[in-house]
Design an enzyme around this catalytic site. Structure first.
Site, PDB file in Angstrom:
ATOM      1  N   HIS A  81       2.511-121.386  -6.690  1.00 42.40           N
ATOM      2  CA  HIS A  81       3.610-121.643  -7.613  1.00 42.40           C
ATOM      3  C   HIS A  81       4.921-121.518  -6.863  1.00 42.40           C
ATOM      4  CE1 HIS A  81       6.184-121.482 -11.138  1.00 42.40           C
ATOM      5  NE2 HIS A  81       5.173-122.044 -11.757  1.00 42.40           N
ATOM      6  N   ASP A 104      -2.490-123.014 -14.997  1.00 39.00           N
ATOM      7  CA  ASP A 104      -3.362-124.181 -15.162  1.00 39.00           C
ATOM      8  C   ASP A 104      -4.780-123.918 -14.698  1.00 39.00           C
ATOM      9  OD1 ASP A 104      -1.510-125.902 -16.283  1.00 39.00           O
ATOM     10  OD2 ASP A 104      -0.602-126.295 -14.342  1.00 39.00           O
TER      11      ASP A 104
HETATM   12  N1  CMC Z   1      -3.627-125.191  -1.767  1.00 40.08           N
HETATM   13  C1  CMC Z   1      -3.463-125.095  -0.418  1.00 40.08           C
HETATM   14  N2  CMC Z   1      -2.300-124.840   0.185  1.00 40.08           N
HETATM   15  C2  CMC Z   1      -1.222-124.684  -0.600  1.00 40.08           C
HETATM   16  C3  CMC Z   1      -1.305-124.774  -2.009  1.00 40.08           C
HETATM   17  C4  CMC Z   1      -2.567-125.033  -2.590  1.00 40.08           C
HETATM   18  N3  CMC Z   1      -2.696-125.113  -3.910  1.00 40.08           N
HETATM   19  N4  CMC Z   1      -0.091-124.583  -2.554  1.00 40.08           N
HETATM   20  C5  CMC Z   1       0.743-124.383  -1.523  1.00 40.08           C
HETATM   21  N5  CMC Z   1       0.065-124.439  -0.343  1.00 40.08           N
HETATM   22  C6  CMC Z   1       0.631-124.205   0.992  1.00 40.08           C
HETATM   23  C7  CMC Z   1       1.473-125.380   1.467  1.00 40.08           C
HETATM   24  O1  CMC Z   1       0.714-126.317   2.206  1.00 40.08           O
HETATM   25  C8  CMC Z   1       2.528-124.699   2.312  1.00 40.08           C
HETATM   26  O2  CMC Z   1       1.959-124.413   3.577  1.00 40.08           O
HETATM   27  P1  CMC Z   1       2.909-124.403   4.898  1.00 40.08           P
HETATM   28  O3  CMC Z   1       3.921-123.330   4.657  1.00 40.08           O
HETATM   29  O4  CMC Z   1       1.960-124.076   5.999  1.00 40.08           O
HETATM   30  O5  CMC Z   1       3.508-125.770   4.980  1.00 40.08           O
HETATM   31  C9  CMC Z   1       2.749-123.351   1.605  1.00 40.08           C
HETATM   32  O6  CMC Z   1       1.520-123.082   0.893  1.00 40.08           O
HETATM   33  C10 CMC Z   1       3.912-123.363   0.629  1.00 40.08           C
HETATM   34  O7  CMC Z   1       3.690-124.430  -0.297  1.00 40.08           O
HETATM   35  P2  CMC Z   1       4.796-125.457  -0.787  1.00 40.08           P
HETATM   36  O8  CMC Z   1       4.155-126.746  -1.119  1.00 40.08           O
HETATM   37  O9  CMC Z   1       5.927-125.474   0.192  1.00 40.08           O
HETATM   38  O10 CMC Z   1       5.259-124.712  -2.100  1.00 40.08           O
HETATM   39  P3  CMC Z   1       5.997-125.357  -3.313  1.00 40.08           P
HETATM   40  O11 CMC Z   1       6.733-124.242  -3.960  1.00 40.08           O
HETATM   41  O12 CMC Z   1       6.783-126.544  -2.863  1.00 40.08           O
HETATM   42  O13 CMC Z   1       4.820-125.891  -4.256  1.00 40.08           O
HETATM   43  C11 CMC Z   1       3.170-126.012  -5.935  1.00 40.08           C
HETATM   44  C12 CMC Z   1       4.353-125.210  -5.366  1.00 40.08           C
HETATM   45  C13 CMC Z   1       2.784-125.425  -7.282  1.00 40.08           C
HETATM   46  C14 CMC Z   1       3.605-127.475  -6.137  1.00 40.08           C
HETATM   47  C15 CMC Z   1       1.994-125.952  -4.931  1.00 40.08           C
HETATM   48  O14 CMC Z   1       1.597-124.604  -4.765  1.00 40.08           O
HETATM   49  C16 CMC Z   1       0.811-126.807  -5.385  1.00 40.08           C
HETATM   50  O15 CMC Z   1       0.788-128.010  -5.102  1.00 40.08           O
HETATM   51  N6  CMC Z   1      -0.206-126.179  -6.093  1.00 40.08           N
HETATM   52  C17 CMC Z   1      -1.315-126.939  -6.634  1.00 40.08           C
HETATM   53  C18 CMC Z   1      -0.895-127.670  -7.895  1.00 40.08           C
HETATM   54  C19 CMC Z   1      -0.742-126.732  -9.085  1.00 40.08           C
HETATM   55  O16 CMC Z   1      -1.594-125.913  -9.368  1.00 40.08           O
HETATM   56  N7  CMC Z   1       0.381-126.921  -9.824  1.00 40.08           N
HETATM   57  C20 CMC Z   1       0.639-126.193 -11.057  1.00 40.08           C
HETATM   58  C21 CMC Z   1       1.824-125.295 -10.966  1.00 40.08           C
HETATM   59  S1  CMC Z   1       1.842-124.133 -12.352  1.00 40.08           S
HETATM   60  C22 CMC Z   1       2.138-125.099 -13.743  1.00 40.08           C
HETATM   61  C23 CMC Z   1       3.507-125.651 -13.798  1.00 40.08           C
HETATM   62  O17 CMC Z   1       4.471-124.891 -13.781  1.00 40.08           O
HETATM   63  O18 CMC Z   1       3.613-126.881 -13.907  1.00 40.08           O
END
Ligand code: CMC
Length: 440
Positions: free
Chosen positions: A316, A374
């Site tokens: 998240h 989720d």
């Molecule tokens: N699986 C594997 N690696 C992950 C995941 C994941 N679910 N989420 C983040 N990472 C890694 C990402 O690759 C990055 O690695 P690095 O620092 O080596 O590049 C690190 O963790 C930080 O991630 P980010 O993408 O920079 O973080 P963000 O804040 O931009 O993204 C997120 C947050 C929710 C979009 C992401 O964690 C994700 O895609 N999760 C899966 C989708 C999901 O479950 N979304 C629902 C969110 S809760 C409901 C809502 O509020 O809508």
């Protein structure tokens, strides 16, 4: 009514120094009631000719708000000051809607009136039935939601004057009240069953389940445990401060667009798998994993930088220790499975094992990736018999009140301006146009 006081500037300031020219510039620091102070950069461009650069808005406060507070490190989520777990346990969705819209818990008579006013708007303009029929039967229900909610402005034009507080209130009530009706119709349409009209003697969540699963052929008794679980899910998803879809609603609304169009934009933003679409993606992922023995392979893929696969339902932007909504839902998930007598749900077994393995894995621990809301909501929806493609629609039903509350707050904010970010341009400099006949 707008009783907005300007944000308080602290005695603290930040000094920006241009290392090339040696010039310094003082930036004021503003303090909220809770949460980190913010550096006020509003005059930065006018005074220095520089923009700030923050793709994904990871360090940007886009507005002032009094609605929802999140402390991601501590796993705190408050609606108008009330903790989410307390609301999920002791309140109901209608009360939470009232709270989000009006700023505090309603009195008994205010709550009664609010519920009556909302139920008064649950029915849709009859002509909308024909509008539904223009869609393919196999349309994704989120596509139908974007279309139908956008079209509400054509059917309810009498509540689109955003400068009129009465119009704004009627449009807000219409959106909250009609979303479950539209969602249930989107479902009925795909399975070829007749639309079921709302019943105003039922509570909000009961009525939603009734419209989803009732038919004109026999009496449908709403299971109170499932209605309670649905109500809780609606509460947990009702608002989440300036997330992608809410920011989309605010940005769309900042141009003066009508609320129905703005909420349609929010639904479109919610649809993506990184946001509300994650609940559907979790179920698809669990199905794809198929067996707990395959989990290590998927964990390996999630960690592989060259593989776009991510563990859906994990991570998240704001919560970095746990998602308080996931904690409540984990409990609700077991209540629903017990009620329905589902002892052996293979997908739940995979989910539990996946969670266990991921929480022990150094990659997920070091990056603070925990199960989010989720991760569990999809399992509950599946157990209730809700098809996977409808999961994000349910999120939209719940989030509508949050979008509407934030939209109203924005409209009433005297400092509100059209949202218009700038960019760091990396394209070509001005080029000479060569007529087609002279090009090779
Ligand atoms: N699986 C594997 N690696 C992950 C995941 C994941 N679910 N989420 C983040 N990472 C890694 C990402 O690759 C990055 O690695 P690095 O620092 O080596 O590049 C690190 O963790 C930080 O991630 P980010 O993408 O920079 O973080 P963000 O804040 O931009 O993204 C997120 C947050 C929710 C979009 C992401 O964690 C994700 O895609 N999760 C899966 C989708 C999901 O479950 N979304 C629902 C969110 S809760 C409901 C809502 O509020 O809508």
């Amino acid at each position: 009514m707008n009783n907005k006081k300007p944000p308080k500037a602290t005695s603290n300031t930040f000094t920006l120094t241009n290392n090339k020219t040696g010039e310094s510039y003082e930036l004021p620091v503003l303090s909220g009631t809770m949460g980190p102070d913010v550096i006020d950069v509003r005059r930065l461009y006018a005074d220095t000719g520089h923009f700030t650069y923050d793709p994904g808005y990871t360090s940007t406060g886009s507005c002032e708000s009094k609605i929802t507070f999140i402390d991601g490190e501590k796993g705190i989520l408050l609606y108008r000051g009330y903790p989410i777990d307390v609301l999920a346990e002791q309140s109901d969705f209608m009360e939470v809607c009232n709270l989000l819209l009006y700023g505090d818990l309603p009195s008994q008579s205010q709550k009664k009136k609010f519920e009556r006013d909302i139920t008064y708007h649950t029915m849709l303009h009859e002509q909308l039935n024909y509008f539904f029929r223009g869609f393919r039967r196999d349309s994704h229900p989120m596509a139908v939601m974007v279309g139908v909610v956008g079209a509400l402005s054509a059917f309810y034009h009498d509540s689109t004057d955003i400068t009129d507080p009465y119009h704004r209130m009627v449009a807000s009530y219409r959106l909250i009240a009609k979303m479950p009706t539209i969602a249930a119709m989107a479902y009925k349409y795909t399975i070829g069953q007749p639309f079921v009209y709302p019943r105003n003697d039922l509570k909000f969540s009961e009525n939603f389940l009734y419209m989803m699963f009732g038919t004109p052929c026999e009496e449908f008794k709403v299971n109170p445990v499932l209605a309670k679980a649905m109500d809780r899910i609606l509460i947990l998803h009702a608002d989440h401060e300036q997330n992608a879809s809410t920011s989309t609603v605010r940005l769309a609304g900042s141009s003066g667009a009508n609320p129905f169009a703005c909420i349609a934009a929010g639904i479109a933003s919610l649809w993506g798998p990184a946001h509300g679409g994650a609940n559907e993606a979790v179920l698809n992922m669990l199905t794809e994993i198929g067996d707990a023995k395959n989990i290590p392979e998927f964990i390996k893929r999630a960690k592989d930088k060259d593989d776009p696969f991510r563990l859906m339902g994990f991570g998240h932007r704001v919560y970095k220790n746990f998602d308080p909504r996931a904690r409540v839902l984990e409990k609700t998930c077991h209540e629903v499975l017990d009620e329905l007598g589902i002892e052996d749900e293979p997908l739940l077994d995979i989910a539990v094992e996946l969670e266990r393995i991921a929480l022990e894995d150094d990659y997920f621990v070091s990056k603070k990736l925990y199960p989010n809301v989720d991760f569990y909501s999809g399992i509950i929806f599946k157990a209730m018999g809700i098809p996977t493609s409808l999961f994000t629609v349910l999120f939209a039903v719940a989030r509508t009140v949050g979008w509407v509350a934030q939209w109203n707050e924005m409209i009433e904010d005297p400092t509100q301006k059209i949202g218009r970010p700038r960019q760091l341009f990396m394209g070509d400099k001005e080029k000479k146009y060569i007529p087609l006949h002279k090009r090779k």
